[in-house]
Design a protein around this motif. Sequence first.
Motif, mmCIF file in Angstrom:
data_model
loop_
_atom_site.group_PDB
_atom_site.id
_atom_site.type_symbol
_atom_site.label_atom_id
_atom_site.label_comp_id
_atom_site.label_asym_id
_atom_site.label_seq_id
_atom_site.Cartn_x
_atom_site.Cartn_y
_atom_site.Cartn_z
ATOM 1 N N CYS A 6 7.554 6.095 4.032
ATOM 2 C CA CYS A 6 6.372 7.018 3.369
ATOM 3 C C CYS A 6 6.881 8.406 3.384
ATOM 4 O O CYS A 6 6.286 9.084 2.696
ATOM 5 C CB CYS A 6 5.080 6.929 4.361
ATOM 6 S SG CYS A 6 4.455 5.260 4.332
ATOM 7 N N VAL A 192 -3.181 10.533 3.692
ATOM 8 C CA VAL A 192 -2.102 10.232 4.711
ATOM 9 C C VAL A 192 -2.004 11.271 5.421
ATOM 10 O O VAL A 192 -1.592 12.400 5.107
ATOM 11 C CB VAL A 192 -0.883 9.909 3.930
ATOM 12 C CG1 VAL A 192 0.189 9.425 5.144
ATOM 13 C CG2 VAL A 192 -1.013 8.637 3.019
ATOM 14 N N HIS A 215 -5.335 7.244 6.977
ATOM 15 C CA HIS A 215 -3.864 6.537 7.425
ATOM 16 C C HIS A 215 -2.902 7.698 7.967
ATOM 17 O O HIS A 215 -3.087 8.766 7.759
ATOM 18 C CB HIS A 215 -3.465 5.796 6.308
ATOM 19 C CG HIS A 215 -4.051 4.444 6.083
ATOM 20 N ND1 HIS A 215 -5.310 4.425 5.574
ATOM 21 C CD2 HIS A 215 -3.763 3.117 6.159
ATOM 22 C CE1 HIS A 215 -5.762 3.232 5.492
ATOM 23 N NE2 HIS A 215 -4.808 2.518 5.688
ATOM 24 N N GLU A 217 1.162 8.382 8.674
ATOM 25 C CA GLU A 217 2.836 7.907 8.487
ATOM 26 C C GLU A 217 3.237 9.059 9.681
ATOM 27 O O GLU A 217 3.072 10.046 9.945
ATOM 28 C CB GLU A 217 3.005 8.145 7.283
ATOM 29 C CG GLU A 217 3.195 9.552 6.585
ATOM 30 C CD GLU A 217 4.500 10.329 7.107
ATOM 31 O OE1 GLU A 217 5.194 9.892 7.664
ATOM 32 O OE2 GLU A 217 4.461 11.428 6.418
ATOM 33 N N MET A 243 1.843 3.836 9.584
ATOM 34 C CA MET A 243 2.867 3.450 8.463
ATOM 35 C C MET A 243 4.383 4.287 8.967
ATOM 36 O O MET A 243 4.098 5.286 9.851
ATOM 37 C CB MET A 243 2.467 3.918 7.238
ATOM 38 C CG MET A 243 1.142 3.295 6.534
ATOM 39 S SD MET A 243 0.674 3.692 4.939
ATOM 40 C CE MET A 243 0.233 5.281 4.961
ATOM 41 N N HIS A 275 6.263 -2.180 6.991
ATOM 42 C CA HIS A 275 6.039 -2.119 5.598
ATOM 43 C C HIS A 275 4.896 -2.776 5.098
ATOM 44 O O HIS A 275 4.390 -2.228 4.068
ATOM 45 C CB HIS A 275 7.391 -2.926 4.766
ATOM 46 C CG HIS A 275 7.377 -4.663 5.177
ATOM 47 N ND1 HIS A 275 6.705 -5.450 4.351
ATOM 48 C CD2 HIS A 275 7.621 -5.039 6.407
ATOM 49 C CE1 HIS A 275 6.928 -6.588 4.822
ATOM 50 N NE2 HIS A 275 7.522 -6.497 6.135
ATOM 51 N N ASN A 277 1.711 -2.581 5.979
ATOM 52 C CA ASN A 277 0.355 -1.382 6.001
ATOM 53 C C ASN A 277 0.663 -0.675 4.645
ATOM 54 O O ASN A 277 -0.360 -0.111 4.153
ATOM 55 C CB ASN A 277 0.371 -0.512 7.210
ATOM 56 C CG ASN A 277 -0.188 -1.335 8.301
ATOM 57 O OD1 ASN A 277 -0.657 -2.387 8.298
ATOM 58 N ND2 ASN A 277 0.013 -0.901 9.614
ATOM 59 N N ALA A 278 1.848 -0.094 4.301
ATOM 60 C CA ALA A 278 1.968 0.636 3.156
ATOM 61 C C ALA A 278 1.932 0.188 2.073
ATOM 62 O O ALA A 278 1.303 0.565 0.975
ATOM 63 C CB ALA A 278 3.396 1.545 3.298
ATOM 64 N N PHE A 282 -0.796 1.635 -0.764
ATOM 65 C CA PHE A 282 -0.156 2.561 -1.924
ATOM 66 C C PHE A 282 -0.296 1.637 -3.265
ATOM 67 O O PHE A 282 -0.012 0.267 -3.316
ATOM 68 C CB PHE A 282 1.230 3.042 -1.811
ATOM 69 C CG PHE A 282 1.383 4.165 -0.959
ATOM 70 C CD1 PHE A 282 1.241 5.549 -1.183
ATOM 71 C CD2 PHE A 282 1.935 3.969 0.387
ATOM 72 C CE1 PHE A 282 1.182 6.461 -0.438
ATOM 73 C CE2 PHE A 282 1.991 4.957 1.251
ATOM 74 C CZ PHE A 282 1.645 6.261 0.916
#
Length: 288
Positions: A6, A192, A215, A217, A243, A275, A277-278, A282
């Motif tokens: 991310c 994010v 979320h 990252e 993420m 990978h 969750n992202a 997105f």
Amino acid sequence: MQYFDCHSHFSTEAGLHHASQEDYEQAQRVFKRKRTFETEEEMAAGFRKRHVRTILDIYRTWRLTDEDEIRRSHDYVIDFTRKNPDIVYGNWVAINPSMKDFWLKEFRRLLDAKVGFWGFCQSQNSLGFTPSDPVWDPFYKLSIEIGAPVLLMTGLTGIGQGMPGGKGIVLEDGHPRHVDRVAARYPELKIVAGRPAWPWQDDMIAIMLHKANVHYELHGWSPKYFTPALKKEIGWRLQDRIMFGWDWPTLTLERLVEDWRSLGYTEEVYEKVFHRNAEAFFPGAAPK
């Protein structure tokens, strides 16, 4: 294992042309790793052989005031993204909100290029505008209109770290309370939170539990330095909201993965963090 990253940066000289030499050397001191520039082909090959798909942070365009220079920087990014769609999902656009009219028009130009994802990034704490400052509202509204997430930075930054006055950066501007306020004001905005929010990590966890549109990252840190509370939540209540962020070229993927693996989560949790969750978060990122 596949990785959806991310948050990374260009490792080419042209991709970092708008970062000062002082900032480049500072990053090497803070992260204790010597860095060398790569060609575009070398950079792409490095992501490809490691099975990484990334969102690149277009580094420091928020610091530029020359509109032609900003456009040239973006044209370079467009070209790299167009040549490497298998590894570049998209780009975070680091903006200066005081140049509102230019940036709203320029963002539309980037969308019209039709090369991957574009999202606004409230980059670092350097501009003096916290994420909750109303100056960002036009960009949040546009992001809602087009269905694009925004990246809001939290916590300690390596920029200015260890320097007298911290290069003028006020760390409190990265307090996650500002993310909380934006999430409450715009419940339809996909947010994010970027970077571990240390030293306010418990505050960030509370926000994540309370605001479903946020979320998280975790670029810029080895996971072995995460707080005990964050380590616990990654494998528990927040396992669907965390993420992966590589932060290339600051850190190596091999070191990060080894440190993540040392925390002893289940394989299901690692797949989510690295990978899945992202890909769910997105737009259009999930494998066809």
